[in-house]
Design a protein around this motif. Structure first.
Motif, PDB file in Angstrom:
ATOM      1  N   VAL A  51       0.852  -1.183   0.000  1.00  0.00           N
ATOM      2  CA  VAL A  51       0.000   0.000   0.000  1.00  0.00           C
ATOM      3  C   VAL A  51       0.888   1.234   0.000  1.00  0.00           C
ATOM      4  O   VAL A  51       1.463   1.593   1.023  1.00  0.00           O
ATOM      5  N   SER A  53      -0.246   4.215  -1.653  1.00  0.00           N
ATOM      6  CA  SER A  53      -1.090   5.394  -1.815  1.00  0.00           C
ATOM      7  C   SER A  53      -2.481   5.087  -1.285  1.00  0.00           C
ATOM      8  O   SER A  53      -2.902   3.917  -1.221  1.00  0.00           O
ATOM      9  N   ARG A  54      -3.202   6.134  -0.903  1.00  0.00           N
ATOM     10  CA  ARG A  54      -4.554   5.956  -0.392  1.00  0.00           C
ATOM     11  C   ARG A  54      -5.487   5.443  -1.477  1.00  0.00           C
ATOM     12  O   ARG A  54      -6.438   4.706  -1.202  1.00  0.00           O
ATOM     13  N   SER A  55      -5.224   5.827  -2.709  1.00  0.00           N
ATOM     14  CA  SER A  55      -6.082   5.383  -3.802  1.00  0.00           C
ATOM     15  C   SER A  55      -5.989   3.874  -4.021  1.00  0.00           C
ATOM     16  O   SER A  55      -6.897   3.277  -4.595  1.00  0.00           O
ATOM     17  N   LYS A  56      -4.878   3.240  -3.556  1.00  0.00           N
ATOM     18  CA  LYS A  56      -4.708   1.800  -3.742  1.00  0.00           C
ATOM     19  C   LYS A  56      -5.841   1.035  -3.060  1.00  0.00           C
ATOM     20  O   LYS A  56      -6.391   0.073  -3.624  1.00  0.00           O
ATOM     21  N   LEU A  57      -6.223   1.451  -1.846  1.00  0.00           N
ATOM     22  CA  LEU A  57      -7.281   0.773  -1.115  1.00  0.00           C
ATOM     23  C   LEU A  57      -8.623   0.925  -1.817  1.00  0.00           C
ATOM     24  O   LEU A  57      -9.417  -0.019  -1.881  1.00  0.00           O
ATOM     25  N   VAL A  58      -8.892   2.111  -2.356  1.00  0.00           N
ATOM     26  CA  VAL A  58     -10.145   2.338  -3.077  1.00  0.00           C
ATOM     27  C   VAL A  58     -10.161   1.524  -4.369  1.00  0.00           C
ATOM     28  O   VAL A  58     -11.183   0.944  -4.741  1.00  0.00           O
ATOM     29  N   GLY A 101     -13.361  -1.032   0.841  1.00  0.00           N
ATOM     30  CA  GLY A 101     -12.184  -0.229   0.500  1.00  0.00           C
ATOM     31  C   GLY A 101     -12.165   1.096   1.226  1.00  0.00           C
ATOM     32  O   GLY A 101     -11.146   1.506   1.800  1.00  0.00           O
ATOM     33  N   PHE A 102     -13.299   1.786   1.242  1.00  0.00           N
ATOM     34  CA  PHE A 102     -13.382   3.074   1.939  1.00  0.00           C
ATOM     35  C   PHE A 102     -13.288   2.906   3.446  1.00  0.00           C
ATOM     36  O   PHE A 102     -12.708   3.741   4.139  1.00  0.00           O
ATOM     37  N   LEU A 105      -9.696   2.308   4.348  1.00  0.00           N
ATOM     38  CA  LEU A 105      -8.976   3.573   4.156  1.00  0.00           C
ATOM     39  C   LEU A 105      -9.141   4.483   5.360  1.00  0.00           C
ATOM     40  O   LEU A 105      -8.187   5.115   5.825  1.00  0.00           O
ATOM     41  N   LEU A 108      -7.211   2.935   8.500  1.00  0.00           N
ATOM     42  CA  LEU A 108      -5.834   2.480   8.317  1.00  0.00           C
ATOM     43  C   LEU A 108      -4.858   3.049   9.349  1.00  0.00           C
ATOM     44  O   LEU A 108      -4.011   2.314   9.864  1.00  0.00           O
TER      45      LEU A 108
END
Length: 372
Positions: A51, A53-58, A101-102, A105, A108
């Motif tokens: 992980v 970046s934060r966008s990875k989880l989304v 995912g959100f 995030l 985390l």
């Protein structure tokens, strides 16, 4: 997703699969229900390798939603469910996958604290030059700061070729010498021309000042709340290596004082350690030594750099510095090649540009060039 971030992908898939079986049994559902859950588990597990970046989880949540939608449609088609029923279930499973995912995030940061882990996102934040500790290093020990930047480039490239954690190596390299902030003027990279603070000190005193940067670095790391994964790099990047310069200086001083003086022990001029415990720390040790030693070469040609790096690596290998980590001889040879390649790129030659010929002043005119 939490287990994949905190521990390991295979462990996360195994535990989540058992959890899916228990949920299916508790709700008295069929195999189709379990398969939909399992598809979501596999998608999350395989995609959450790192992980950064934060966008990875989304993104993982979105792909999981898509996978579960397809699994829902397939399961409904096999059992000949009504199209409207299949569509409703597909919407529900898709929304669940995306919501996960959100949700992860948002929590985390709490996951990192609860499990004591450091994700790629945290490391990337630490790599920001605006971090307070890096700014102090740049202002108070600029030579050490630039040395750390070069070591980071060397360590990251070497870690990539052997499959180690390249991001951790790069970020840890930025902070491995932060202990030099307290006595920056005593380290050669921060000393001005002809200014050496060790001239009037005994070798023993100089040794204690130099080795003290490790202890000071650990203290600063804890003061600035650096992640626990970074601290071993500060402690172990010198291992128990010998500070040869001051050891030789002490031996010369002993010879001058006479044979009645107590013998100089090599052990008294070694770092306290411990030795590197991981491949990443061993890579940083080699990158740090190679970068420092390469600055002493008058002509850093590829051949000279290869000879230097090979000598440094063999010296540390024979000194037992890699005994406590899982670095293999094949890894060591690969790391050497990577260090040489990166150093050769840093010290690459340039074409000497010819200076512009001076134009003669026109006869009877002014020597000054006219205004354009």
């Amino acid at each position: 997703m939490i287990l994949a971030v905190a521990y390991d992908q295979r462990f996360a898939i195994g535990v989540a699969t058992m959890h899916g079986v228990l949920v299916t049994a508790a709700l008295d559902q069929g195999i189709g229900f379990f398969l939909i859950i399992w598809v979501g588990v596999l998608t999350c597990g395989f995609l959450l390798d790192e992980v950064r970046s934060r966008s990875k989880l989304v993104e993982v949540g979105g792909l999981t939603a898509l996978a579960m939608i397809l699994a829902t449609i397939a399961a409904g088609a096999v059992t000949y469910e009504r199209a409207s029923y299949i569509l409703d279930n597909a919407i529900y499973t898709g929304a669940a996958g995306l919501a996960v995912g959100f949700a992860v995030l948002g929590i985390l940061p709490f996951i990192e604290k609860a499990f004591g882990i450091t994700t790629g996102m945290t490391l990337l934040e630490l790599a920001d030059a605006s971090q307070p500790l890096l700014r102090r290093l740049a202002l108070e020990a600029p030579g050490t700061y630039n040395h750390s930047l070069q070591v980071a480039v060397l360590a990251e490239a070497a870690a990539e070729v052997v499959g180690a954690d390249a991001l951790l190596c790069r970020v840890a390299a930025y902070y491995h010498d932060i202990g030099k902030i307290n006595k920056a003027d005593y380290f050669v990279e921060n000393q001005g021309e002809g200014h050496n603070r060790h001239i009037h000190l005994t070798p023993s005193m100089s040794f204690h000042i130099i080795t003290g940067h490790v202890k000071d670095g650990v203290a600063l790391a804890r003061e600035y709340n650096l992640p626990p994964e970074v601290v071993p790099f500060i402690q172990q990047h010198h291992g128990t290596t010998l500070i040869e310069y001051f050891y030789e200086k002490a031996k010369k001083r002993h010879d001058q004082l006479g044979p009645d003086e107590p013998e100089i022990s090599e052990q008294n001029f070694r770092y306290a350690g411990p030795k590197p415990k991981t491949r990443e720390v061993a890579i940083l040790m080699l990158a740090d030594a190679a970068e420092s030693a390469s600055r002493t070469l008058e002509e850093p040609t590829p051949v000279a750099l290869e000879k230097l790096v090979r000598s440094l690596a063999m010296k540390r290998l024979m000194d037992g510095q890699f005994e406590e980590c899982d670095l293999t001889l094949r890894d060591l040879a690969t790391i050497e090649k990577s260090l040489v390649k990166t150093l050769a790129g840093i010290y690459h030659g340039r074409i000497a540009y010819p200076s512009a010929p001076q134009q003669a002043a026109p006869t009877g005119g002014s020597a000054a060039s006219p205004a354009a």
